[in-house]
Design an enzyme around this catalytic site. Structure first.
Site, PDB file in Angstrom:
ATOM      1  N   SER A 103     -24.779  40.809 -11.364  1.00 59.78           N
ATOM      2  CA  SER A 103     -25.085  41.200 -12.737  1.00 59.78           C
ATOM      3  C   SER A 103     -24.153  42.288 -13.255  1.00 59.78           C
ATOM      4  CB  SER A 103     -26.554  41.633 -12.812  1.00 59.78           C
ATOM      5  OG  SER A 103     -26.989  41.784 -14.130  1.00 59.78           O
ATOM      6  N   ASP A 242     -23.078  41.515 -20.064  1.00 58.39           N
ATOM      7  CA  ASP A 242     -22.783  42.032 -18.732  1.00 58.39           C
ATOM      8  C   ASP A 242     -22.149  40.925 -17.898  1.00 58.39           C
ATOM      9  OD1 ASP A 242     -25.007  40.431 -18.266  1.00 58.39           O
ATOM     10  OD2 ASP A 242     -25.859  41.774 -16.756  1.00 58.39           O
ATOM     11  N   ASP A 244     -22.992  38.713 -15.696  1.00 51.76           N
ATOM     12  CA  ASP A 244     -23.519  37.349 -15.599  1.00 51.76           C
ATOM     13  C   ASP A 244     -24.142  36.893 -16.909  1.00 51.76           C
ATOM     14  OD1 ASP A 244     -25.769  38.986 -15.429  1.00 51.76           O
ATOM     15  OD2 ASP A 244     -26.821  37.657 -14.053  1.00 51.76           O
ATOM     16  N   ASP A 246     -26.659  37.785 -18.746  1.00 52.68           N
ATOM     17  CA  ASP A 246     -28.085  37.744 -19.052  1.00 52.68           C
ATOM     18  C   ASP A 246     -28.548  39.000 -19.776  1.00 52.68           C
ATOM     19  OD1 ASP A 246     -28.026  39.533 -16.924  1.00 52.68           O
ATOM     20  OD2 ASP A 246     -29.608  38.539 -15.762  1.00 52.68           O
TER      21      ASP A 246
END
Length: 447
Positions: A103, A242, A244, A246
């Site tokens: 992440s 960010d 990834d 999400d």
């Protein structure tokens, strides 16, 4: 069953260090394969996505080896956003999905997140069962039942097409200049493409991943890069994702940042007015600002709080039948559209608000006045339990008494890093600084 490998968002750690080793990834893959492959037939499939970290190659191959060894057929998506894995797990009728990502963490970290066949992250109970299998003797498939692995070339394209459908059917972004910061991460192709196809003039930032620069001075945890691009290009909006994708932070035309609380407030207000906010409530974590709660109450709406972690937000949403939730950190969960936080789709919802109201971003990013909030982190070493120290407990108890009636205090361990997070809110900023500073000093002395 207790969990040691899994934290609040899958298994995470420093790459090539326990538990983020090739050996552990292989065992996790084999354990997950054994958990989901409930019969001896070779029709079972799993999709695997990843972000742009260098260690993703190692973990992807190790997971694939473990999964195929227990008879799972592996569909490799390559670099895609985390919400794309949730979407494609359902769309491709897979038994489960895996996202390889840490992440917002730096490039030297990585993680493994699991999604069930419904596209939602696995429950704590399911993760505990997978972890128990990791610790046991894993039975491999018979030689003729070993699984196959296959690259899926159009997975990203499927997600791009779906993301566009979440924008109003007759809406378009022509005339809007948008900065999109992809954090050199998983959305570096998808996000600019979606915005361009919807008609925006796109200023891409953080779209040159090299395996080591993910989240490095860019993305939702370093919004200055996007803010500078917004001002330099005279953009109407900045969307900062960010690693990834999400999470999201929104920046107005002046570079002012709206965090997840402000975005959720805007969406809750708009959805309630349109009669589409189910349950008359927004679900957020204990970290969300007190100002958000007051704003919702003034709108005749409720704030349902959960433990920190978007998975707990989603669990409460599903239990209560709610369709909007998220975190101050930028996870915006809209179950009408996605099974997990989706930064790109949240950005599209903000753009829809701009297009439909004709208002500038600066008129939408500030929905409520925040109560002064302070958050500080204290790092500790493995094996230490600083919150158990008598002096730390005493300082926390005294601080809670001082804040009674004027604010609130939240002390917790991070679920993804060895950090103690000290957060307080209070109208009296001097008292706020004293309380947080005193607790941080006590924790630092304990470690």
């Amino acid at each position: 069953m207790t969990r040691k490998l899994f934290g609040t968002d899958g298994v995470r750690g420093t790459a090539n260090t326990y538990p983020m080793t090739a050996e552990m990834a292989l065992r996790l893959g084999a354990a997950a394969g054994r958990f989901f492959r409930t019969d001896g037939r070779n029709r079972h499939r799993v999709v695997i996505g990843k972000d742009t970290r260098l260690s993703g190659y190692m973990l992807e191959n190790a997971l694939t080896a473990g999964l195929t060894s227990t008879g799972m057929n592996v569909l490799l998506l390559g670099p895609v956003p985390t919400p794309a894995v949730g979407f494609l797990t359902r769309s491709m009728r897979a038994e489960f999905g895996i996202m390889i990502s840490a992440s917002h963490n730096p490039a030297h970290d990585n993680g493994i997140k699991f999604f069930g066949p419904d596209g939602f992250k696995l429950s704590d109970e399911a993760e505990a069962e997978v972890e128990a299998i990791v610790a046991s003797q894993i039975e491999p498939a018979r030689p003729q039942n070993i699984g196959r692995a296959k690259r899926i070339d159009d997975g990203l394209g499927r997600y791009v097409e779906y993301a566009k459908t979440t924008f109003p059917a007759r809406g378009q972004l022509s005339g809007l200049k948008v900065v999109i910061d992809c954090a050199n991460g998983a959305a570096y192709k998808a996000a600019p493409e979606v915005l361009w196809e919807l008609g925006a003039e796109v200023i891409p930032v953080g779209v040159t991943p090299d395996g080591l620069n993910i989240n490095n001075k860019c993305g939702s945890t370093f919004t200055r890069t996007a803010a500078e691009a917004v001002v330099a290009h005279g953009a109407d909006l900045g969307i900062s994702l960010d690693g990834d994708a999400d999470r999201v932070m929104i920046l107005d035309e002046t570079g002012q940042v709206a965090d997840g609380d402000q975005i959720m407030a805007l969406l809750a207000h708009r959805w309630a007015a349109a009669g589409r906010l189910r349950g008359g409530a927004l679900v957020a974590t204990v970290m969300s600002n007190l100002g958000l709660e007051r704003f919702l109450t003034g709108q005749g709406l409720r704030l349902e709080r959960t433990a920190v972690g978007d998975r707990y937000v989603v669990e409460r949403m599903r239990e209560g039948g709610f369709n909007l939730g998220g975190e101050q950190s930028g996870h915006i969960v809209m179950t009408d559209y996605a099974t997990t936080g989706d930064g790109l789709i949240a950005g599209l919802q903000f753009l829809a608000a701009m297009a439909e109201t004709g208002k500038k971003a600066s008129e939408l990013v500030r929905q409520f006045e925040t109560v002064p909030q302070m958050l500080k982190n204290v790092r500790y070493a493995a094996g230490q339990e600083p919150l158990a120290a008598e002096n730390v407990r005493k300082v926390i108890e005294d601080s809670e008494a001082r804040l009674t009636g004027s604010g609130r205090l939240l002390i917790r361990k991070s679920g993804t890093e060895p950090l103690i997070r000290v957060m307080a809110e209070c109208e009296d900023e001097a008292l706020l600084a004293e309380v947080v500073g005193g607790i941080v000093a006590a924790v630092e002395a304990a470690v």
